[in-house]
Design a protein around this motif. Structure first.
Motif, PDB file in Angstrom:
ATOM      1  N   CYS A   1       9.568  -0.610   3.448  1.00 52.08           N
ATOM      2  CA  CYS A   1      10.254  -1.722   2.783  1.00 52.08           C
ATOM      3  C   CYS A   1      11.220  -2.415   3.741  1.00 52.08           C
ATOM      4  CB  CYS A   1      11.004  -1.235   1.542  1.00 52.08           C
ATOM      5  SG  CYS A   1       9.931  -0.914   0.116  1.00 52.08           S
ATOM      6  N   GLN A   2      11.946  -1.637   4.522  1.00 49.54           N
ATOM      7  CA  GLN A   2      12.895  -2.228   5.468  1.00 49.54           C
ATOM      8  C   GLN A   2      12.166  -3.017   6.560  1.00 49.54           C
ATOM      9  OE1 GLN A   2      16.315  -2.321   5.177  1.00 49.54           O
ATOM     10  NE2 GLN A   2      15.782  -1.546   3.152  1.00 49.54           N
TER      11      GLN A   2
ATOM     12  N   ALA B   1      11.831 -10.412   0.898  1.00 47.76           N
ATOM     13  CA  ALA B   1      12.840  -9.746   1.728  1.00 47.76           C
ATOM     14  C   ALA B   1      13.977  -9.206   0.867  1.00 47.76           C
ATOM     15  CB  ALA B   1      13.383 -10.705   2.781  1.00 47.76           C
ATOM     16  N   ALA B   2      14.397  -9.979  -0.116  1.00 42.67           N
ATOM     17  CA  ALA B   2      15.487  -9.540  -0.992  1.00 42.67           C
ATOM     18  C   ALA B   2      15.086  -8.292  -1.772  1.00 42.67           C
ATOM     19  CB  ALA B   2      15.891 -10.664  -1.937  1.00 42.67           C
ATOM     20  N   GLU B   3      13.861  -8.284  -2.302  1.00 45.99           N
ATOM     21  CA  GLU B   3      13.406  -7.128  -3.079  1.00 45.99           C
ATOM     22  C   GLU B   3      13.184  -5.920  -2.178  1.00 45.99           C
ATOM     23  OE1 GLU B   3      12.424  -4.647  -6.134  1.00 45.99           O
ATOM     24  OE2 GLU B   3      13.327  -6.633  -6.273  1.00 45.99           O
ATOM     25  N   CYS B   4      12.483  -6.098  -1.086  1.00 47.01           N
ATOM     26  CA  CYS B   4      12.219  -4.971  -0.183  1.00 47.01           C
ATOM     27  C   CYS B   4      13.521  -4.421   0.394  1.00 47.01           C
ATOM     28  CB  CYS B   4      11.287  -5.395   0.952  1.00 47.01           C
ATOM     29  SG  CYS B   4       9.563  -5.575   0.452  1.00 47.01           S
ATOM     30  N   GLY B   5      14.467  -5.309   0.631  1.00 44.94           N
ATOM     31  CA  GLY B   5      15.746  -4.890   1.183  1.00 44.94           C
ATOM     32  C   GLY B   5      16.528  -3.953   0.276  1.00 44.94           C
ATOM     33  N   LYS B   6      16.191  -3.919  -1.006  1.00 44.85           N
ATOM     34  CA  LYS B   6      16.857  -3.032  -1.965  1.00 44.85           C
ATOM     35  C   LYS B   6      16.404  -1.585  -1.822  1.00 44.85           C
ATOM     36  CE  LYS B   6      17.151  -6.567  -5.583  1.00 44.85           C
ATOM     37  NZ  LYS B   6      16.644  -6.916  -6.930  1.00 44.85           N
ATOM     38  N   HIS B   7      15.268  -1.378  -1.170  1.00 46.48           N
ATOM     39  CA  HIS B   7      14.672  -0.046  -1.071  1.00 46.48           C
ATOM     40  C   HIS B   7      14.862   0.500   0.346  1.00 46.48           C
ATOM     41  CE1 HIS B   7      12.908  -0.963  -4.941  1.00 46.48           C
ATOM     42  NE2 HIS B   7      12.436  -2.087  -4.435  1.00 46.48           N
ATOM     43  N   GLN B   8      15.178   1.781   0.439  1.00 44.76           N
ATOM     44  CA  GLN B   8      15.516   2.382   1.735  1.00 44.76           C
ATOM     45  C   GLN B   8      14.311   2.899   2.523  1.00 44.76           C
ATOM     46  OE1 GLN B   8      18.534   2.080   3.137  1.00 44.76           O
ATOM     47  NE2 GLN B   8      18.802   0.796   1.316  1.00 44.76           N
TER      48      GLN B   8
ATOM     49  N   THR C   1       0.830  -1.202   0.000  1.00 41.63           N
ATOM     50  CA  THR C   1       0.000   0.000   0.000  1.00 41.63           C
ATOM     51  C   THR C   1       0.869   1.257   0.000  1.00 41.63           C
ATOM     52  OG1 THR C   1      -1.773  -1.152   1.146  1.00 41.63           O
ATOM     53  CG2 THR C   1      -1.812   1.242   1.249  1.00 41.63           C
ATOM     54  N   ALA C   2       1.926   1.239   0.817  1.00 44.61           N
ATOM     55  CA  ALA C   2       2.837   2.391   0.870  1.00 44.61           C
ATOM     56  C   ALA C   2       3.590   2.553  -0.446  1.00 44.61           C
ATOM     57  CB  ALA C   2       3.808   2.235   2.034  1.00 44.61           C
ATOM     58  N   CYS C   3       3.971   1.445  -1.067  1.00 46.99           N
ATOM     59  CA  CYS C   3       4.675   1.514  -2.355  1.00 46.99           C
ATOM     60  C   CYS C   3       3.816   2.183  -3.418  1.00 46.99           C
ATOM     61  CB  CYS C   3       5.085   0.118  -2.825  1.00 46.99           C
ATOM     62  SG  CYS C   3       6.505  -0.583  -1.971  1.00 46.99           S
ATOM     63  N   LEU C   4       2.514   1.977  -3.344  1.00 47.02           N
ATOM     64  CA  LEU C   4       1.606   2.597  -4.307  1.00 47.02           C
ATOM     65  C   LEU C   4       1.551   4.115  -4.158  1.00 47.02           C
ATOM     66  CD1 LEU C   4      -1.309   0.015  -4.261  1.00 47.02           C
ATOM     67  CD2 LEU C   4       0.212   0.517  -6.192  1.00 47.02           C
ATOM     68  N   GLN C   5       2.023   4.626  -3.028  1.00 44.73           N
ATOM     69  CA  GLN C   5       2.046   6.066  -2.784  1.00 44.73           C
ATOM     70  C   GLN C   5       3.390   6.699  -3.144  1.00 44.73           C
ATOM     71  OE1 GLN C   5      -0.893   7.451  -1.971  1.00 44.73           O
ATOM     72  NE2 GLN C   5      -1.618   5.348  -2.072  1.00 44.73           N
ATOM     73  N   GLU C   6       4.362   5.875  -3.523  1.00 36.73           N
ATOM     74  CA  GLU C   6       5.687   6.398  -3.883  1.00 36.73           C
ATOM     75  C   GLU C   6       5.601   7.167  -5.205  1.00 36.73           C
ATOM     76  OE1 GLU C   6       8.369   6.388  -2.032  1.00 36.73           O
ATOM     77  OE2 GLU C   6       7.541   5.100  -0.465  1.00 36.73           O
TER      78      GLU C   6
END
Length: 113
Positions: free
Chosen positions: A94-95, A83-90, A29-34
């Motif tokens: 995501c973290q 986790a691998a994908e979310c870990g790429k974003h700060q 949901t938060a990613c959709l607001q980026e």
């Protein structure tokens, strides 16, 4: 077969699955607001898949289903990918999602053993 395991031995994994599903829902949901949603497309898709698999794994464990080990192994794989994908974003969401996914993957691997 999971029916051989009392629910208490699965409680930690069930809780980790539900916590991970909630973190994945929040993240998607938060990613959709980026600002650059297209850049977050893989993250969003993995969040949704992971959340669904986590809920499924938790439900099967709670029922003592005979497919618990197989579903938990698949859930762990989905959590690792997320986790691998979310870990790429700060971003915090995501973290936080990556951390919940790593914990869930660990719990699910324990159940799948």
């Amino acid at each position: 077969m999971a029916q051989d395991r009392p629910i208490d031995t699965m409680r930690s994994c069930i809780e980790a699955c539900y916590a991970c599903a909630a973190a994945c829902d929040n993240c998607s949901t938060a990613c959709l607001q980026e600002d650059d949603v297209k850049m977050m497309a893989r993250c969003i898709a993995l969040d949704m898949d992971c959340a669904q698999l986590c809920r499924t794994a938790a439900a099967i464990m709670a029922r003592g289903g005979e497919l618990t080990k197989a579903v938990c192994a698949l859930c762990a794989d989905a959590c690792d990918a997320c986790a691998a994908e979310c870990g790429k974003h700060q971003m915090d969401h995501c973290q936080q999602c990556a951390a919940a996914c790593r914990r869930c993957a660990e719990e699910c691997r324990r159940m799948a053993a």
